[in-house]
Design a protein around this motif. Structure first.
Motif, PDB file in Angstrom:
ATOM      1  N   ARG A   1     -48.796  65.903  -0.639  1.00 42.29           N
ATOM      2  CA  ARG A   1     -50.147  66.344  -0.338  1.00 42.29           C
ATOM      3  C   ARG A   1     -51.120  65.179  -0.379  1.00 42.29           C
ATOM      4  O   ARG A   1     -52.108  65.145   0.350  1.00 42.29           O
ATOM      5  CB  ARG A   1     -50.599  67.423  -1.330  1.00 42.29           C
TER       6      ARG A   1
ATOM      7  N   TYR B   1     -51.060  65.173  14.003  1.00 44.92           N
ATOM      8  CA  TYR B   1     -52.465  64.938  14.281  1.00 44.92           C
ATOM      9  C   TYR B   1     -53.059  64.114  13.140  1.00 44.92           C
ATOM     10  O   TYR B   1     -52.654  64.245  11.987  1.00 44.92           O
ATOM     11  CB  TYR B   1     -53.246  66.267  14.347  1.00 44.92           C
TER      12      TYR B   1
ATOM     13  N   GLN C   1     -56.740  63.369  11.225  1.00 48.64           N
ATOM     14  CA  GLN C   1     -58.101  63.879  11.068  1.00 48.64           C
ATOM     15  C   GLN C   1     -58.888  62.945  10.159  1.00 48.64           C
ATOM     16  O   GLN C   1     -58.640  62.885   8.956  1.00 48.64           O
ATOM     17  CB  GLN C   1     -58.101  65.307  10.494  1.00 48.64           C
TER      18      GLN C   1
ATOM     19  N   LEU D   1     -59.971  66.024  15.535  1.00 47.00           N
ATOM     20  CA  LEU D   1     -58.544  65.804  15.353  1.00 47.00           C
ATOM     21  C   LEU D   1     -58.015  64.995  16.527  1.00 47.00           C
ATOM     22  O   LEU D   1     -58.347  65.250  17.684  1.00 47.00           O
ATOM     23  CB  LEU D   1     -57.782  67.135  15.320  1.00 47.00           C
TER      24      LEU D   1
ATOM     25  N   LEU E   1     -54.615  63.772  18.494  1.00 43.43           N
ATOM     26  CA  LEU E   1     -53.186  63.962  18.674  1.00 43.43           C
ATOM     27  C   LEU E   1     -52.482  62.619  18.621  1.00 43.43           C
ATOM     28  O   LEU E   1     -52.896  61.660  19.277  1.00 43.43           O
ATOM     29  CB  LEU E   1     -52.918  64.637  20.019  1.00 43.43           C
TER      30      LEU E   1
ATOM     31  N   LEU F   1     -56.604  62.309   6.884  1.00 45.71           N
ATOM     32  CA  LEU F   1     -55.742  63.472   6.651  1.00 45.71           C
ATOM     33  C   LEU F   1     -54.769  63.567   7.820  1.00 45.71           C
ATOM     34  O   LEU F   1     -55.197  63.619   8.979  1.00 45.71           O
ATOM     35  CB  LEU F   1     -56.582  64.748   6.542  1.00 45.71           C
TER      36      LEU F   1
ATOM     37  N   LEU G   1     -52.062  65.718   9.708  1.00 48.66           N
ATOM     38  CA  LEU G   1     -51.677  67.117   9.838  1.00 48.66           C
ATOM     39  C   LEU G   1     -50.463  67.264  10.743  1.00 48.66           C
ATOM     40  O   LEU G   1     -50.393  66.665  11.810  1.00 48.66           O
ATOM     41  CB  LEU G   1     -52.834  67.925  10.426  1.00 48.66           C
TER      42      LEU G   1
ATOM     43  N   PHE H   1     -50.635  74.981  11.597  1.00 55.22           N
ATOM     44  CA  PHE H   1     -50.795  73.713  10.899  1.00 55.22           C
ATOM     45  C   PHE H   1     -50.312  73.804   9.460  1.00 55.22           C
ATOM     46  O   PHE H   1     -50.400  74.852   8.809  1.00 55.22           O
ATOM     47  CB  PHE H   1     -52.264  73.303  10.866  1.00 55.22           C
ATOM     48  N   GLY H   2     -49.820  72.654   8.963  1.00 53.78           N
ATOM     49  CA  GLY H   2     -49.603  72.502   7.541  1.00 53.78           C
ATOM     50  C   GLY H   2     -50.913  72.152   6.853  1.00 53.78           C
ATOM     51  O   GLY H   2     -51.960  72.028   7.511  1.00 53.78           O
ATOM     52  N   SER H   3     -50.846  71.978   5.528  1.00 58.03           N
ATOM     53  CA  SER H   3     -52.058  71.656   4.772  1.00 58.03           C
ATOM     54  C   SER H   3     -52.416  70.174   4.811  1.00 58.03           C
ATOM     55  O   SER H   3     -53.488  69.782   4.350  1.00 58.03           O
ATOM     56  CB  SER H   3     -51.905  72.110   3.325  1.00 58.03           C
TER      57      SER H   3
END
Lengths: 109, 115
Positions: free
Chosen positions: B9, B35, B37, B43, B45, B88, B90, B106-108
């Motif tokens: 995480r 992605y 962020q 976001l 790609l 971040l 993703l 999406f994941g976290s």
């Protein structure tokens, strides 16, 4: 140039105070417009897909509408749990989903 | 577990380190995405894999190296990163080969800090 622009950047609302978020786009031949919600520390979560001008989708206090140049996300009588960043996205090419920078909504009790 | 799971995480690394981000999807989807962020930016790609084949590389620097060993797993290998790579990261998946008509799951995310 194809692009997606969201406004405002941030929105602070009192609980129950309805408002709207805007997503404008420039693309040749729209093939759908997506709305996502993102909570802090999490990835975006899908809300709606709109495909043609005049289309509307609703989910609880949220309603998304689409015209030929923009989409609106209306929040009716918001609650604190509606606080999040709302993202819109438009497909460009076969695989690319281009996102706007988002509108961060804060709803105070 | 359900959905899309990303590990770790949080990650702090030096510019000379090598690390990997892991993503696993439990949805039976055929396409997976990375992605990036950054704060107050849309976001971006980075990579798209469809049925384990890379179909999109969105002009990403070679210090980012993706790997998709099967349709459920996606990795992002990192080496000699720069401080501006802090963001971040993703992972997402979709049922079909394209993202144009399919919603993304999406994941976290992995919050990466490069020192």
């Amino acid at each position: 140039e194809d692009q997606v622009t969201q406004s405002p950047e941030a929105l602070r609302l009192q609980e129950g105070e309805s408002s709207s978020l805007n997503c404008s786009y420039t693309v040749s031949g729209l093939r759908g417009l997506f709305w996502y919600r993102q909570d802090p520390g999490k990835g975006p979560e899908f809300l709606f897909t709109l495909y043609s001008a005049g289309e509307e989708k609703e989910k609880e206090r949220l309603k998304a509408t689409l015209t030929k140049k923009e989409s609106f996300l209306h929040i009716t009588a918001p609650k604190p749990e509606d606080s999040a960043t709302y993202l819109c996205a438009v497909p460009f090419g076969d695989y690319k989903l281009s996102f706007g920078a988002g509108t961060t909504v804060t709803v105070r009790a | 577990e359900t959905g899309v799971t990303q590990t770790p995480r949080h990650l702090v690394m030096g510019m000379t380190n090598k690390k990997s981000l892991k993503c696993e999807q439990h949805l039976g989807h055929n396409a997976m995405y990375w992605y990036k962020q950054s704060a107050k930016k849309p976001l971006e790609l980075m990579f798209v894999y469809s049925l384990e084949e890379r179909v999109e590389n969105n002009s990403v620097p070679s210090r980012f190296s993706p790997e998709c060993p099967n349709s459920s797993h996606l990795f992002l290998h990192l080496h000699t990163l720069q401080p501006e790579d802090s963001a971040l990261y993703l992972c997402a998946s979709s049922q079909d080969r394209t993202a144009t008509n399919e919603k993304l799951f999406f994941g976290s995310g992995t919050q990466l800090s490069v020192l």
